[in-house]
Design a protein around this motif. Structure first.
Motif, PDB file in Angstrom:
ATOM      1  N   ASP A 416      14.734  68.927  69.094  1.00  0.00           N
ATOM      2  CA  ASP A 416      15.211  68.783  70.471  1.00  0.00           C
ATOM      3  C   ASP A 416      16.267  67.676  70.498  1.00  0.00           C
ATOM      4  N   GLY A 417      17.518  68.066  70.683  1.00  0.00           N
ATOM      5  CA  GLY A 417      18.620  67.101  70.640  1.00  0.00           C
ATOM      6  C   GLY A 417      18.562  66.074  71.747  1.00  0.00           C
ATOM      7  N   PHE A 418      18.126  66.479  72.967  1.00  0.00           N
ATOM      8  CA  PHE A 418      18.084  65.515  74.061  1.00  0.00           C
ATOM      9  C   PHE A 418      16.963  64.502  73.844  1.00  0.00           C
ATOM     10  N   ALA A 419      15.810  64.975  73.328  1.00  0.00           N
ATOM     11  CA  ALA A 419      14.704  64.054  73.055  1.00  0.00           C
ATOM     12  C   ALA A 419      15.106  63.034  72.002  1.00  0.00           C
ATOM     13  N   LEU A 435      12.029  60.405  78.936  1.00  0.00           N
ATOM     14  CA  LEU A 435      11.306  61.522  78.301  1.00  0.00           C
ATOM     15  C   LEU A 435      10.328  62.174  79.282  1.00  0.00           C
ATOM     16  N   ALA A 436       9.706  61.360  80.140  1.00  0.00           N
ATOM     17  CA  ALA A 436       8.798  61.932  81.145  1.00  0.00           C
ATOM     18  C   ALA A 436       9.568  62.815  82.117  1.00  0.00           C
ATOM     19  N   ALA A 437      10.749  62.348  82.522  1.00  0.00           N
ATOM     20  CA  ALA A 437      11.585  63.165  83.405  1.00  0.00           C
ATOM     21  C   ALA A 437      12.036  64.439  82.693  1.00  0.00           C
ATOM     22  N   TYR A 438      12.327  64.327  81.407  1.00  0.00           N
ATOM     23  CA  TYR A 438      12.757  65.497  80.633  1.00  0.00           C
ATOM     24  C   TYR A 438      11.623  66.516  80.516  1.00  0.00           C
ATOM     25  N   ASP A 439      10.402  66.048  80.328  1.00  0.00           N
ATOM     26  CA  ASP A 439       9.248  66.957  80.327  1.00  0.00           C
ATOM     27  C   ASP A 439       9.195  67.752  81.637  1.00  0.00           C
ATOM     28  N   GLU A 440       9.425  67.051  82.748  1.00  0.00           N
ATOM     29  CA  GLU A 440       9.419  67.713  84.052  1.00  0.00           C
ATOM     30  C   GLU A 440      10.551  68.740  84.141  1.00  0.00           C
ATOM     31  N   VAL A 441      11.718  68.392  83.607  1.00  0.00           N
ATOM     32  CA  VAL A 441      12.849  69.313  83.604  1.00  0.00           C
ATOM     33  C   VAL A 441      12.511  70.582  82.833  1.00  0.00           C
ATOM     34  N   ARG A 442      11.905  70.436  81.661  1.00  0.00           N
ATOM     35  CA  ARG A 442      11.548  71.605  80.839  1.00  0.00           C
ATOM     36  C   ARG A 442      10.546  72.493  81.565  1.00  0.00           C
ATOM     37  N   CYS A 443       9.557  71.877  82.179  1.00  0.00           N
ATOM     38  CA  CYS A 443       8.542  72.669  82.900  1.00  0.00           C
ATOM     39  C   CYS A 443       9.181  73.426  84.070  1.00  0.00           C
ATOM     40  N   THR A 444      10.060  72.740  84.806  1.00  0.00           N
ATOM     41  CA  THR A 444      10.703  73.388  85.950  1.00  0.00           C
ATOM     42  C   THR A 444      11.619  74.513  85.494  1.00  0.00           C
TER      43      THR A 444
END
Length: 604
Positions: A416-419, A435-444
């Motif tokens: 995962d390049g963004f991670a 990273l927590a915000a990114y997790d939310e982005v992936r789920c959405t």
């Protein structure tokens, strides 16, 4: 309440013989509280809400009673010494006033007793400097007085300070008002009514004599200001902002000076007050006309801003005659002008400090070169092209549908390049929040929904670690003020519309993702975190279409310009190129039967 003036020994003139604790061996700190309560003024502690000027009369009477009972040294209970790092002089002793807040009688008297004991203990320390706090600061000159070195140390600097909160006033200084408070276009005013109003406020019954204590004269002046503001509005407090060293120092009003020079008989004084108020109003009217001679000014009109600022500086200087503290009035007017021009109030102090920076002085007319420099500096900070307006124009010129071809999706990544990008650096809290915000982005994104302002607000709050955010309420600035993002009536609506275009499937996903990234960058929707949010929104658009990237660093670390049409198209090509390379690397890995590592499988 008794308001007779009390004569007290001057604290600054005390000698060591006045305060030497060896001269009062009978002093008992344990009995001070009882002693304080036995003094006649102790039965007349003023109410907690008493104006500080009236309460000071009571403090003076208590101090006089202490001096009469204990000796001259007791006048010092209102003072203490603090060692401070003073600019240019190192660590030196500074005298601070002791704040005696009036609350209940019992609490007030207890605090006074404690302050007296603390003052006694300080003199004991000064006698020997047992703690070694003061001697190093003593003058190096030869001493013939025999006074302790610590006493000479605390007396030498001659610097004292007080708590400004003690002098809180019910009537604001006109310089503290904003343009909405004083703008004459917003309120009616009939000069013909002023004489009668002033006559009702200045009467033989309430006008203090010239030899009255200054605190009572000051209270009377405030009462006149309150009466005028109740009749005409808050703007009226400026009636006594006189030219030169008058009541308020450095203002534009010539009809009023100060109590000693402007107060005579009640009738004559009422006439002067009325004339001063009308003069103040006329000056506000003149100032407004000068403002709107230049306004509105666009963010790109550097010359217009420079002309306006130079004109206003000169106009204020001429009106105040460049007398004592004229620059305060000048700074106030420039702040009002920024206000009228729509510049966010929380930016004013920074902008004006950058422009003026202490270069104006009392009794000194600045030369043309200095005025031009101030105008240039201020204009250079506010006359910055609106990056948002520029981007909205450029956005329509980029051929988004044709700049790159459609990708064949889905595209999987080995890592995962963004991670990976999010974990660069030493700020672990910032990394974990992103990273927590990114997790939310992936789920959405997995839910297939289209991006909305509510989503971006939630992601922005998450990456900043705060409960919630709202769309900015004024122009935004970045890159130390070099970039400005304007706020217009339709900005928030346009932002929502641009976000919705990220779901337009007729535009290749790489172009949609790049465009959404730039939308966030140049709409600059929130007070902070917009660059990180842009990266999240870009990845949301890609992930929603089934596209993963194994590299994000080149995309999110390159500085973008709002006016760069080719750069915007180039960003779309970069996203497309990294997506294509990600796919090739994935295929090559799959053909070699290599098992991805756990790091590579993160977020898969």
């Amino acid at each position: 309440m008794t308001v007779d003036r009390v004569q007290l020994p001057e604290f600054r003139l005390l000698t060591w013989r006045d305060v030497d604790p060896a001269t009062r061996p009978e002093f008992d700190p344990a009995g001070v509280a009882k002693l304080v309560r036995s003094l006649p003024p102790a039965a007349e502690v003023p109410p907690a809400e008493t104006d500080w000027r009236l309460a000071d009369f009571w403090r003076d009477r208590m101090t006089a009673a202490l001096v009469e009972r204990l000796g001259t040294w007791a006048v010092g209970w209102q003072h203490t010494v603090v060692m401070e790092d003073y600019p240019g002089r190192g660590v030196i002793p500074i005298w601070w006033d002791v704040e005696l807040t009036i609350t209940t009688p019992a609490e007030t008297l207890d605090r006074l007793a404690q302050a007296l004991v603390a003052w006694h203990e300080l003199t004991v320390e000064l006698a020997t400097d047992a703690r070694g706090r003061f001697a190093a600061a003593a003058p190096v000159t030869t001493d013939s007085t025999g006074d302790p070195a610590a006493w000479r140390a605390v007396k030498a600097p001659g610097i004292s300070r007080f708590n400004p909160a003690h002098f809180t006033r019910s009537v604001p200084h006109p310089a503290s008002l904003n343009w909405a408070d004083v703008d004459p276009r917003e309120r009616d005013f009939d000069p013909a009514t002023v004489a009668a109003v002033a006559a009702g406020l200045v009467t033989a019954e309430n006008l203090p004599a010239q030899d009255t204590d200054w605190r009572l004269r000051d209270l009377w002046l405030d009462s006149v200001s309150i009466g005028l503001t109740q009749r005409y509005g808050l703007w009226a407090v400026g009636w006594r902002w006189s030219v030169g060293e008058g009541d308020l120092d450095g203002g534009p009003v010539g009809n009023w000076c100060c109590f000693p020079h402007s107060v005579t008989t009640p009738d004559e004084t009422a006439v002067v007050v009325a004339a001063a108020l009308i003069e103040w109003r006329d000056w506000l009217q003149d100032t407004a006309e000068r403002f709107y001679r230049f306004l509105p000014l666009t963010g790109e009109d550097l010359d217009g801003w420079e002309r306006a600022v130079a004109h206003l500086v000169t106009a204020v200087g001429d009106r105040t005659q460049y007398e004592s503290a004229w620059y305060r009035c000048c700074t106030t007017v420039l702040g009002w002008f920024l206000d009228a021009a729509g510049i966010a109030p929380d930016e004013h102090e920074k902008l004006l400090e950058h422009a003026i920076g202490g270069r104006f002085a009392s009794w000194s007319e600045p030369d043309r070169k200095l005025v031009a420099s101030v105008a240039e500096r201020l204009a250079g900070q506010v006359a910055v092209p609106d990056q948002l307006t520029t981007w909205q124009r450029v956005r329509e010129q980029v051929p988004w549908r044709d700049v790159v071809p459609h990708l064949r999706t889905p595209i999987r990544a080995l890592r995962d390049g963004f991670a990976a990008h999010a974990t660069v650096g030493d700020d672990q809290r910032r990394q974990s929040l992103l990273l927590a915000a990114y997790d939310e982005v992936r789920c959405t994104a997995a839910n297939g929904v289209s991006p909305t302002p509510d989503m971006t607000a939630r992601w922005n709050a998450m990456l900043r670690g705060i409960p919630s955010v709202s769309f900015r309420q004024g122009p935004a600035f970045a890159k130390n003020g070099r970039d400005r993002y304007g706020l217009h009536a339709d900005t928030q609506q346009r932002y929502e519309s641009c976000l919705s275009e990220a779901a337009d499937l007729t535009v290749p996903v790489a172009a949609r993702a790049a465009r959404a990234y730039l939308d966030v960058a140049f709409f600059h929707p929130y007070d902070d975190g917009n660059a990180r949010l842009g990266g999240l929104v870009m990845h949301f658009v890609l992930l929603r279409a089934g596209v993963e990237l194994d590299e994000a660093h080149p995309i999110v670390t390159t500085v973008r310009r709002a006016d760069d049409q080719e750069g915007a198209a180039g960003l779309a090509r970069l996203v497309h190129g990294i997506a294509t390379a990600t796919h090739r690397r994935w295929l090559r890995s799959a053909s070699s039967d290599r098992q991805p590592t756990s790091h590579e499988l993160r977020y898969r």
